[in-house]
Design an enzyme around this catalytic site. Structure first.
Site, PDB file in Angstrom:
ATOM      1  N   LYS A   3      74.276  26.252  -1.947  1.00  0.00           N
ATOM      2  CA  LYS A   3      74.346  25.604  -3.114  1.00  0.00           C
ATOM      3  C   LYS A   3      72.591  25.440  -3.137  1.00  0.00           C
ATOM      4  CE  LYS A   3      73.496  20.982  -2.406  1.00  0.00           C
ATOM      5  NZ  LYS A   3      72.497  20.612  -3.298  1.00  0.00           N
ATOM      6  N   ASN A   4      71.784  25.085  -2.902  1.00  0.00           N
ATOM      7  CA  ASN A   4      70.065  25.888  -2.927  1.00  0.00           C
ATOM      8  C   ASN A   4      69.589  26.270  -3.858  1.00  0.00           C
ATOM      9  OD1 ASN A   4      70.644  22.961  -2.483  1.00  0.00           O
ATOM     10  ND2 ASN A   4      69.950  22.236  -0.254  1.00  0.00           N
ATOM     11  N   ARG A  58      70.286  15.075  -9.431  1.00  0.00           N
ATOM     12  CA  ARG A  58      68.793  15.596  -8.935  1.00  0.00           C
ATOM     13  C   ARG A  58      68.028  16.869  -9.467  1.00  0.00           C
ATOM     14  NH1 ARG A  58      64.595  11.959  -7.978  1.00  0.00           N
ATOM     15  NH2 ARG A  58      63.114  13.976  -7.415  1.00  0.00           N
ATOM     16  N   CYS A  66      67.193   7.964  -5.473  1.00  0.00           N
ATOM     17  CA  CYS A  66      68.540   8.046  -5.114  1.00  0.00           C
ATOM     18  C   CYS A  66      69.239   7.778  -3.319  1.00  0.00           C
ATOM     19  CB  CYS A  66      69.280   9.742  -4.908  1.00  0.00           C
ATOM     20  SG  CYS A  66      68.433  10.356  -3.538  1.00  0.00           S
ATOM     21  N   ARG A  76      62.151   9.650  -3.564  1.00  0.00           N
ATOM     22  CA  ARG A  76      62.042  11.156  -3.877  1.00  0.00           C
ATOM     23  C   ARG A  76      61.199  11.557  -5.588  1.00  0.00           C
ATOM     24  NH1 ARG A  76      68.239  14.192  -3.115  1.00  0.00           N
ATOM     25  NH2 ARG A  76      66.345  15.788  -3.050  1.00  0.00           N
ATOM     26  N   ILE A 114      58.912  13.266  -9.135  1.00  0.00           N
ATOM     27  CA  ILE A 114      58.773  14.172  -9.790  1.00  0.00           C
ATOM     28  C   ILE A 114      57.106  14.160  -9.601  1.00  0.00           C
ATOM     29  CG2 ILE A 114      60.711  14.400  -9.919  1.00  0.00           C
ATOM     30  CD1 ILE A 114      59.207  13.253 -12.664  1.00  0.00           C
ATOM     31  N   ASP A 115      55.868  13.772  -8.658  1.00  0.00           N
ATOM     32  CA  ASP A 115      54.486  14.269  -9.040  1.00  0.00           C
ATOM     33  C   ASP A 115      54.405  15.307  -8.789  1.00  0.00           C
ATOM     34  OD1 ASP A 115      55.528  13.443  -6.575  1.00  0.00           O
ATOM     35  OD2 ASP A 115      53.429  12.876  -6.422  1.00  0.00           O
ATOM     36  N   LEU A 116      54.892  16.198  -7.882  1.00  0.00           N
ATOM     37  CA  LEU A 116      54.536  17.583  -7.364  1.00  0.00           C
ATOM     38  C   LEU A 116      54.810  18.364  -9.456  1.00  0.00           C
ATOM     39  CD1 LEU A 116      54.504  17.400  -3.789  1.00  0.00           C
ATOM     40  CD2 LEU A 116      52.625  17.222  -5.196  1.00  0.00           C
ATOM     41  N   ASP A 161      68.648  18.895   5.463  1.00  0.00           N
ATOM     42  CA  ASP A 161      70.100  18.441   5.405  1.00  0.00           C
ATOM     43  C   ASP A 161      71.328  18.312   5.893  1.00  0.00           C
ATOM     44  OD1 ASP A 161      69.280  18.347   2.672  1.00  0.00           O
ATOM     45  OD2 ASP A 161      69.782  19.764   2.213  1.00  0.00           O
ATOM     46  N   VAL A 178      61.135  13.870   6.631  1.00  0.00           N
ATOM     47  CA  VAL A 178      61.344  15.167   5.011  1.00  0.00           C
ATOM     48  C   VAL A 178      61.375  13.659   3.852  1.00  0.00           C
ATOM     49  CG1 VAL A 178      62.454  16.239   3.352  1.00  0.00           C
ATOM     50  CG2 VAL A 178      61.775  17.013   5.768  1.00  0.00           C
ATOM     51  N   ARG A 190      80.092  18.023  -3.604  1.00  0.00           N
ATOM     52  CA  ARG A 190      79.281  18.239  -4.699  1.00  0.00           C
ATOM     53  C   ARG A 190      78.283  19.717  -3.939  1.00  0.00           C
ATOM     54  NH1 ARG A 190      74.249  14.250  -5.401  1.00  0.00           N
ATOM     55  NH2 ARG A 190      73.132  16.350  -5.774  1.00  0.00           N
TER      56      ARG A 190
HETATM   57  C1  UD1 Z   1      65.880  20.269  -1.985  1.00  0.00           C
HETATM   58  C2  UD1 Z   1      67.066  20.385  -1.717  1.00  0.00           C
HETATM   59  C3  UD1 Z   1      67.626  19.271  -0.641  1.00  0.00           C
HETATM   60  C4  UD1 Z   1      66.718  19.561   0.452  1.00  0.00           C
HETATM   61  C5  UD1 Z   1      65.265  19.148   0.561  1.00  0.00           C
HETATM   62  C6  UD1 Z   1      64.533  19.407   1.662  1.00  0.00           C
HETATM   63  C7  UD1 Z   1      67.817  21.272  -3.716  1.00  0.00           C
HETATM   64  C8  UD1 Z   1      68.603  21.374  -5.076  1.00  0.00           C
HETATM   65  N1  UD1 Z   1      67.897  20.649  -2.808  1.00  0.00           N
HETATM   66  O1  UD1 Z   1      65.554  18.882  -2.407  1.00  0.00           O
HETATM   67  O2  UD1 Z   1      68.618  19.678  -0.745  1.00  0.00           O
HETATM   68  O3  UD1 Z   1      66.927  18.061   0.878  1.00  0.00           O
HETATM   69  O4  UD1 Z   1      64.649  20.436  -0.756  1.00  0.00           O
HETATM   70  O5  UD1 Z   1      64.670  20.296   2.339  1.00  0.00           O
HETATM   71  O6  UD1 Z   1      67.041  22.299  -3.473  1.00  0.00           O
HETATM   72  N2  UD1 Z   1      58.416  14.984  -2.944  1.00  0.00           N
HETATM   73  C9  UD1 Z   1      57.507  14.134  -3.997  1.00  0.00           C
HETATM   74  N3  UD1 Z   1      56.834  14.752  -4.761  1.00  0.00           N
HETATM   75  C10 UD1 Z   1      57.674  15.551  -5.984  1.00  0.00           C
HETATM   76  C11 UD1 Z   1      58.993  16.485  -5.129  1.00  0.00           C
HETATM   77  C12 UD1 Z   1      59.182  15.700  -4.033  1.00  0.00           C
HETATM   78  O7  UD1 Z   1      56.690  13.642  -3.058  1.00  0.00           O
HETATM   79  O8  UD1 Z   1      57.668  16.095  -6.355  1.00  0.00           O
HETATM   80  C13 UD1 Z   1      59.134  14.515  -1.511  1.00  0.00           C
HETATM   81  C14 UD1 Z   1      60.577  13.596  -1.600  1.00  0.00           C
HETATM   82  O9  UD1 Z   1      59.976  12.602  -1.819  1.00  0.00           O
HETATM   83  C15 UD1 Z   1      61.027  14.069  -0.152  1.00  0.00           C
HETATM   84  C16 UD1 Z   1      60.004  15.040  -0.133  1.00  0.00           C
HETATM   85  O10 UD1 Z   1      59.361  15.615  -1.239  1.00  0.00           O
HETATM   86  O11 UD1 Z   1      60.557  13.575   0.311  1.00  0.00           O
HETATM   87  C17 UD1 Z   1      60.888  16.732  -0.315  1.00  0.00           C
HETATM   88  O12 UD1 Z   1      61.031  17.135  -1.356  1.00  0.00           O
HETATM   89  P1  UD1 Z   1      61.609  18.181  -1.815  1.00  0.00           P
HETATM   90  O13 UD1 Z   1      61.364  19.576  -1.440  1.00  0.00           O
HETATM   91  O14 UD1 Z   1      60.989  18.203  -3.833  1.00  0.00           O
HETATM   92  O15 UD1 Z   1      63.408  18.774  -1.717  1.00  0.00           O
HETATM   93  P2  UD1 Z   1      64.354  18.778  -3.062  1.00  0.00           P
HETATM   94  O16 UD1 Z   1      63.604  20.059  -4.320  1.00  0.00           O
HETATM   95  O17 UD1 Z   1      64.529  17.137  -4.172  1.00  0.00           O
END
Ligand code: UD1
Length: 422
Positions: free
Chosen positions: A22-23, A94, A118, A123, A125-127, A310, A332, A402
């Site tokens: 899926k990912n 997301r 969520c 979660r 999206i700042d990065l 996951d 995480v 999902r």
């Molecule tokens: C992806 C996976 C999800 C998995 C996760 C971690 C997909 C579609 N989903 O989610 O199934 O659980 O990786 O392996 O691939 N964070 C920030 N700022 C950001 C982005 C992330 O602080 O801009 C934090 C998040 O809040 C979280 C951590 O980083 O605590 C990990 O998130 P991230 O690796 O981005 O997960 P996703 O890409 O959302």
């Protein structure tokens, strides 16, 4: 509202084939926006998240044909009609935010509904935004949308404060057609990031280091797709890990096909430590056979190659039946324990202390009526139901759908007594 019913206590035995990841599907489908042409993808399972990505891409103007029986998707992104990703798909999933990088590249602008929070944490999206800004984008937030503009993206050196999977993927997609070189430092090394990089490379992108913490992208002037050049996504390591835990919990003997054992090193290590026999039968098959009752273990979730968040809920279900006291530390996501109260309804003894769960194993769980609150939490309830005495009734199926395709039928094929009520 349909429900799953499970009559637990049957050891799962036989062969089960893992579907495409899926990912990987989601970012790769989003990446098709980069190519003003046609793309064919194979091993794309019929999942609710894939349907959400399909409807989002259609809203943007992509022609999508999903042959569900053959798990093949054809995408034609020649004529995009808007750069707006509305509330509906973004609220449902997301990962919709993954269209930001490709839309910026293709249209110079992306308007994405704000993803908000969520069930498993804030979660942010700042990065993602930090990376895009370093490449020359500007963004504003208001009216529930994030508006990002970048008439031209330029390669940059980006250090991610955390190896976010989504941010790495968005920046990678924005970088392949940017002018100059992009370096992503502290990049996510997940196999799905590598799969996206391989897909982009198959279209002509120049990417080095995917799978390590430093990814370098040399911008190229165009990418080239073509229906005759199908790309097959990697197998889903999370689905594989779910089946591995199911075998261990039910005292079964499962041969899990279409896996890449190297993607499951942490998972296999923890199962072995818990007393199961994990055998890599060949480069694409893993066999799991428990040796008696599972033993307690300590698990800490981490970015890859650490233990995947996951699979944390599914392993928690396993450890509710272990001999001794286990500790799971979730590093995480901050709120990923939605399954705990429901598992407790089945007799599990779990105490939450901050980001840790302390699990005192029991000899058996008892079937009960429970509700899935998120995807992997839902999977953990299915596993608990498979192992429990009596009948388990699970609501909230849409969460499970999902990320798992035809889960009930496939578990039935390896002996589970599991049904869906209409
Ligand atoms: C992806 C996976 C999800 C998995 C996760 C971690 C997909 C579609 N989903 O989610 O199934 O659980 O990786 O392996 O691939 N964070 C920030 N700022 C950001 C982005 C992330 O602080 O801009 C934090 C998040 O809040 C979280 C951590 O980083 O605590 C990990 O998130 P991230 O690796 O981005 O997960 P996703 O890409 O959302």
């Amino acid at each position: 509202m349909s429900k799953i019913y499970i009559e637990g206590g049957v050891p799962l035995k036989g062969r089960i084939r893992v579907k495409g990841a899926k990912n990987s599907c989601l970012p790769i489908m989003a990446a098709s926006l980069l190519v003003p042409g046609e793309i064919t993808l194979c091993e794309i399972p019929d999942l609710e998240d894939v349907r959400t990505m399909t409807s989002l891409l259609r809203l943007l103007g992509v022609k999508v044909r999903h042959d569900r029986r053959n798990e093949k998707v054809e995408l034609d992104s020649r004529h995009l009609i808007t750069c707006t990703a509305p509330y509906g798909p973004v609220r449902r999933m997301r990962a919709s935010f993954l269209v930001a990088g490709p839309l910026l590249t293709r249209m110079g602008r992306a308007r994405i509904s704000h993803p908000g929070g969520c069930a498993i944490g804030v979660r942010p999206i700042d990065l993602h935004l930090k990376g895009l800004v370093a490449m020359g984008a500007e963004f504003t937030m208001g009216d529930g949308f994030i508006d990002i503009v970048a008439p031209r993206l330029t390669g940059a050196h980006i250090y991610l404060d955390y190896p976010s999977v989504g941010a790495t993927e968005n920046i990678l997609m924005a970088a392949v057609l940017a002018s100059g070189t992009t370096r992503i430092d502290n990049a996510a090394a997940e196999p799905e990031v590598v799969d996206l990089a391989n897909f982009l490379s198959s279209l002509g992108a120049r990417i080095e280091g995917a799978g390590s913490s430093l990814i370098t992208v040399e911008g190229v002037s165009s990418l080239k797709g073509g229906l005759a050049k199908p790309y097959t996504v990697i197998p889903d390591r999370i689905e594989a890990g779910t089946f591995m835990a199911a075998a261990a919990m039910t005292g079964g003997d499962l041969i899990i096909e279409n896996v890449i054992p190297g993607h499951l090193t942490a998972v296999s290590a923890k199962l072995t430590e818990a007393g199961a026999e994990v055998e890599t039968a060949d480069s694409r098959t893993i066999r799991v056979r428990p040796r008696g009752r599972p033993r307690a273990v300590e698990i800490k979730t981490l970015p890859y190659p650490g233990f995947p968040t996951d699979l944390q809920p599914q392993f928690m279900a396993l450890l509710t039946l272990a001999q001794g006291t286990s500790v799971i530390r979730e590093t995480v996501f901050e709120k990923r324990f939605t399954q705990v109260e429901e598992l407790a309804r089945m007799g599990a003894r779990i105490r939450i202390e901050g980001r840790s769960a302390i699990i005192t194993g029991r000899q058996f769980l008892q079937g009960a009526a429970v509700r899935a609150a998120d995807l992997r939490g839902g999977a953990s309830l299915v596993l608990a139901g498979l192992a429990a005495r009596g009948i388990t009734e699970i609501r909230g199926l849409h969460h499970i759908r999902r990320g798992y395709s035809r889960l009930v039928g496939r578990l039935r094929s390896v002996g589970a007594r599991i049904f869906i009520s209409p």
